[in-house]
Scaffold this active site. Sequence first.
Site, PDB file in Angstrom:
ATOM      1  N   ARG A  47       1.173  15.776  -2.870  1.00 28.98           N
ATOM      2  CA  ARG A  47       1.988  15.080  -1.860  1.00 28.98           C
ATOM      3  C   ARG A  47       1.629  15.493  -0.433  1.00 28.98           C
ATOM      4  O   ARG A  47       2.515  15.585   0.420  1.00 28.98           O
ATOM      5  CB  ARG A  47       3.483  15.330  -2.091  1.00 28.98           C
ATOM      6  CG  ARG A  47       4.020  14.742  -3.363  1.00 28.98           C
ATOM      7  CD  ARG A  47       4.384  13.286  -3.143  1.00 28.98           C
ATOM      8  NE  ARG A  47       5.100  12.744  -4.283  1.00 28.98           N
ATOM      9  CZ  ARG A  47       6.420  12.539  -4.307  1.00 28.98           C
ATOM     10  NH1 ARG A  47       7.144  12.797  -3.266  1.00 28.98           N
ATOM     11  NH2 ARG A  47       6.974  12.047  -5.377  1.00 28.98           N
ATOM     12  N   ARG A  62       6.478  12.668   4.037  1.00 30.33           N
ATOM     13  CA  ARG A  62       7.544  12.735   5.051  1.00 30.33           C
ATOM     14  C   ARG A  62       7.646  14.024   5.840  1.00 30.33           C
ATOM     15  O   ARG A  62       8.319  14.055   6.864  1.00 30.33           O
ATOM     16  CB  ARG A  62       8.893  12.438   4.383  1.00 30.33           C
ATOM     17  CG  ARG A  62       9.080  10.960   4.106  1.00 30.33           C
ATOM     18  CD  ARG A  62      10.361  10.707   3.351  1.00 30.33           C
ATOM     19  NE  ARG A  62      10.285  11.305   2.021  1.00 30.33           N
ATOM     20  CZ  ARG A  62      11.120  11.026   1.031  1.00 30.33           C
ATOM     21  NH1 ARG A  62      12.115  10.187   1.217  1.00 30.33           N
ATOM     22  NH2 ARG A  62      10.983  11.588  -0.145  1.00 30.33           N
ATOM     23  N   ARG A 116       5.534   5.020   8.653  1.00 26.81           N
ATOM     24  CA  ARG A 116       6.447   4.548   7.608  1.00 26.81           C
ATOM     25  C   ARG A 116       7.555   3.695   8.229  1.00 26.81           C
ATOM     26  O   ARG A 116       7.931   2.668   7.683  1.00 26.81           O
ATOM     27  CB  ARG A 116       7.009   5.778   6.902  1.00 26.81           C
ATOM     28  CG  ARG A 116       8.172   5.560   6.003  1.00 26.81           C
ATOM     29  CD  ARG A 116       7.745   5.026   4.664  1.00 26.81           C
ATOM     30  NE  ARG A 116       8.827   5.218   3.703  1.00 26.81           N
ATOM     31  CZ  ARG A 116       9.944   4.509   3.709  1.00 26.81           C
ATOM     32  NH1 ARG A 116      10.118   3.570   4.604  1.00 26.81           N
ATOM     33  NH2 ARG A 116      10.881   4.752   2.815  1.00 26.81           N
ATOM     34  N   ASP A 139       1.548   5.483  -5.453  1.00 28.84           N
ATOM     35  CA  ASP A 139       2.609   6.105  -6.239  1.00 28.84           C
ATOM     36  C   ASP A 139       2.294   5.959  -7.709  1.00 28.84           C
ATOM     37  O   ASP A 139       1.524   5.074  -8.099  1.00 28.84           O
ATOM     38  CB  ASP A 139       3.965   5.463  -5.928  1.00 28.84           C
ATOM     39  CG  ASP A 139       5.093   6.382  -6.366  1.00 28.84           C
ATOM     40  OD1 ASP A 139       5.339   7.390  -5.681  1.00 28.84           O
ATOM     41  OD2 ASP A 139       5.689   6.125  -7.425  1.00 28.84           O
ATOM     42  N   TYR A 159      10.742   6.838 -16.317  1.00 25.90           N
ATOM     43  CA  TYR A 159      11.283   6.007 -15.232  1.00 25.90           C
ATOM     44  C   TYR A 159      11.608   4.593 -15.716  1.00 25.90           C
ATOM     45  O   TYR A 159      12.600   3.988 -15.301  1.00 25.90           O
ATOM     46  CB  TYR A 159      10.304   5.957 -14.055  1.00 25.90           C
ATOM     47  CG  TYR A 159      10.266   7.259 -13.274  1.00 25.90           C
ATOM     48  CD1 TYR A 159      11.232   7.538 -12.308  1.00 25.90           C
ATOM     49  CD2 TYR A 159       9.291   8.215 -13.510  1.00 25.90           C
ATOM     50  CE1 TYR A 159      11.217   8.733 -11.598  1.00 25.90           C
ATOM     51  CE2 TYR A 159       9.254   9.413 -12.807  1.00 25.90           C
ATOM     52  CZ  TYR A 159      10.229   9.663 -11.852  1.00 25.90           C
ATOM     53  OH  TYR A 159      10.216  10.845 -11.157  1.00 25.90           O
TER      54      TYR A 159
HETATM   55  O1  CP3 Z   1       0.028  13.451  -3.087  1.00 29.06           O
HETATM   56  C1  CP3 Z   1      -0.091  12.550  -2.226  1.00 29.06           C
HETATM   57  O2  CP3 Z   1      -0.070  12.778  -0.997  1.00 29.06           O
HETATM   58  C2  CP3 Z   1      -0.383  11.142  -2.697  1.00 29.06           C
HETATM   59  C3  CP3 Z   1       0.725  10.267  -2.815  1.00 29.06           C
HETATM   60  C4  CP3 Z   1       1.766  10.398  -3.923  1.00 29.06           C
HETATM   61  C5  CP3 Z   1       3.071   9.896  -3.744  1.00 29.06           C
HETATM   62  N1  CP3 Z   1       3.732   9.973  -4.939  1.00 29.06           N
HETATM   63  C6  CP3 Z   1       3.566   9.357  -2.469  1.00 29.06           C
HETATM   64  C7  CP3 Z   1       5.004   9.162  -2.308  1.00 29.06           C
HETATM   65  C8  CP3 Z   1       1.680  10.860  -5.235  1.00 29.06           C
HETATM   66  C9  CP3 Z   1       0.523  11.554  -5.935  1.00 29.06           C
HETATM   67  C10 CP3 Z   1       2.928  10.569  -5.878  1.00 29.06           C
HETATM   68  C11 CP3 Z   1       3.202  10.847  -7.292  1.00 29.06           C
HETATM   69  C12 CP3 Z   1       4.559  10.662  -7.819  1.00 29.06           C
HETATM   70  N2  CP3 Z   1       5.486   9.706  -7.493  1.00 29.06           N
HETATM   71  C13 CP3 Z   1       5.111  11.430  -8.863  1.00 29.06           C
HETATM   72  C14 CP3 Z   1       4.375  12.518  -9.612  1.00 29.06           C
HETATM   73  C15 CP3 Z   1       4.284  13.770  -8.846  1.00 29.06           C
HETATM   74  C16 CP3 Z   1       5.521  14.564  -8.835  1.00 29.06           C
HETATM   75  O3  CP3 Z   1       6.079  14.738  -7.738  1.00 29.06           O
HETATM   76  O4  CP3 Z   1       5.915  15.048  -9.896  1.00 29.06           O
HETATM   77  C17 CP3 Z   1       6.395  10.949  -9.121  1.00 29.06           C
HETATM   78  C18 CP3 Z   1       7.379  11.503 -10.143  1.00 29.06           C
HETATM   79  C19 CP3 Z   1       6.615   9.845  -8.264  1.00 29.06           C
HETATM   80  C20 CP3 Z   1       7.820   8.959  -8.214  1.00 29.06           C
HETATM   81  C21 CP3 Z   1       8.374   8.978  -6.859  1.00 29.06           C
HETATM   82  N3  CP3 Z   1       7.865   8.232  -5.805  1.00 29.06           N
HETATM   83  C22 CP3 Z   1       9.398   9.782  -6.347  1.00 29.06           C
HETATM   84  C23 CP3 Z   1      10.231  10.736  -7.174  1.00 29.06           C
HETATM   85  C24 CP3 Z   1       9.506   9.516  -4.980  1.00 29.06           C
HETATM   86  C25 CP3 Z   1      10.422  10.155  -3.975  1.00 29.06           C
HETATM   87  C26 CP3 Z   1      11.603   9.295  -3.708  1.00 29.06           C
HETATM   88  C27 CP3 Z   1      12.452   9.877  -2.592  1.00 29.06           C
HETATM   89  O5  CP3 Z   1      13.074   9.048  -1.916  1.00 29.06           O
HETATM   90  O6  CP3 Z   1      12.456  11.089  -2.398  1.00 29.06           O
HETATM   91  C28 CP3 Z   1       8.549   8.549  -4.661  1.00 29.06           C
HETATM   92  C29 CP3 Z   1       8.280   7.977  -3.332  1.00 29.06           C
HETATM   93  C30 CP3 Z   1       7.110   8.548  -2.642  1.00 29.06           C
HETATM   94  N4  CP3 Z   1       5.881   8.636  -3.215  1.00 29.06           N
HETATM   95  C31 CP3 Z   1       7.045   9.036  -1.304  1.00 29.06           C
HETATM   96  C32 CP3 Z   1       5.732   9.407  -1.089  1.00 29.06           C
HETATM   97  C33 CP3 Z   1       5.134   9.930   0.197  1.00 29.06           C
HETATM   98  C34 CP3 Z   1       8.193   9.065  -0.291  1.00 29.06           C
HETATM   99  C35 CP3 Z   1       8.422   7.649   0.132  1.00 29.06           C
HETATM  100  C36 CP3 Z   1       8.968   7.494   1.510  1.00 29.06           C
HETATM  101  O7  CP3 Z   1       8.192   7.541   2.479  1.00 29.06           O
HETATM  102  O8  CP3 Z   1      10.182   7.257   1.605  1.00 29.06           O
END
Ligand code: CP3
Length: 358
Positions: free
Chosen positions: A26, A30, A39, A76, A153
């Site tokens: 990640r 944010r 964003r 994602d 999910y």
């Molecule tokens: O690593 C990186 O920088 C690449 C991008 C990346 C994102 N998600 C961007 C993202 C990667 C590799 C993921 C993987 C991901 N997404 C996982 C597996 C990794 C882990 O953390 O275990 C999972 C479970 C997800 C599902 C998901 N997507 C979640 C739980 C969330 C957060 C939701 C929240 O509101 O907190 C997301 C959204 C997400 N994916 C964001 C980012 C930067 C935040 C979105 C935003 O800008 O609001």
Amino acid sequence: MELKNDRFLRALARQPVDRTPVWMMRQAGRYLPEYRAIRADAGGFMDLCRNRDLACEVTLQPLERFPMDAAILFSDILTIPDAMGLGLYFETGEGPKFRKTVRSAEDVAALTVPNAERDLDYVMNAVKTIRHELNGRVPLIGFSGSPWTLACYMVEGGSSRDFRHIKTMLYDTPDVMHQLLDTLAESVTDYLNAQIRAGAQAVQIFDTWGGALSTPAYREFSLRYMEQIVAGLMREHEGRRVPVILFTKNGGQWLEDIAAAGSDAVGLDWSTEMSNARARVGHRVALQGNLDPNVLFAHPSAIRAEVARILDSYGQGPGHVFNLGHGISQFTNPDHVTAFVESLHELSPAYHREIALG
Ligand code: CP3
């Protein structure tokens, strides 16, 4: 095109390097004010993922600030279920959600494997754009969720604490569970191969929720499908090996099984000691990890001490990719990431002296 920094790929191949390579799960997100600015302009998170130029820009943001040894595609893991028609959306503060859930045998039977190049073309366009803009600076990592994690999910309809619906499916109707996982394994294989063809130079499978399973259920419902995917991936492209990293959060007790699934590397969360992991599986796979991301809330001197401890725990020689044990928190101060990477740059060459001497 020539790769100017191949430390990450060399470490995954357990070849000598001058210092321990690093990237962060990640790393684009944010905690970076420049990410929050883009964003806010893009509208929703998925709008950002669907726009190749913006996805490229946020992928490169952490590299402008920190000397990371790899970039990871901005996307994602939930793009696959979205392409299956489940309707992914994000509600502020509540994480990902789906408009449709998958709960019955009929729901599972109705799912089809997306055509990655057609239905997830925006991901492939982002990969191509990022590769072009990186211009060989560092390798680009592609990724997917594991079938089990995606299923969590899809069946729960979003994040879950107890996995009530999916565990009901698993224990009541294991054949339905297997059918869903099989469709997902085929989808993930096709999706990752499309990312590799588009230019991803390594791929990671995120099994965020594998650790929620019992040992036999982990083998039968998570690891087995990751093994199936690994066996179906292109392992060479552009004349180079495309390494695969398997990351099961809370999977430390199953390391031997995970290391036998055919990947080049295994990602570790912070609960397993590097020394222990290396002794158990370091002869067959590279290890990636495993700083507790919450250490980054602490003072830079505490961050440095933890970096030193982990380097020492892995010990001398190649095969270690430094990373966090899970994704970086949105509340992290970016200056603490600078402190983290600087400590690593200062301390890690001592663990690679054989090659410095030639
Ligand atoms: O690593 C990186 O920088 C690449 C991008 C990346 C994102 N998600 C961007 C993202 C990667 C590799 C993921 C993987 C991901 N997404 C996982 C597996 C990794 C882990 O953390 O275990 C999972 C479970 C997800 C599902 C998901 N997507 C979640 C739980 C969330 C957060 C939701 C929240 O509101 O907190 C997301 C959204 C997400 N994916 C964001 C980012 C930067 C935040 C979105 C935003 O800008 O609001």
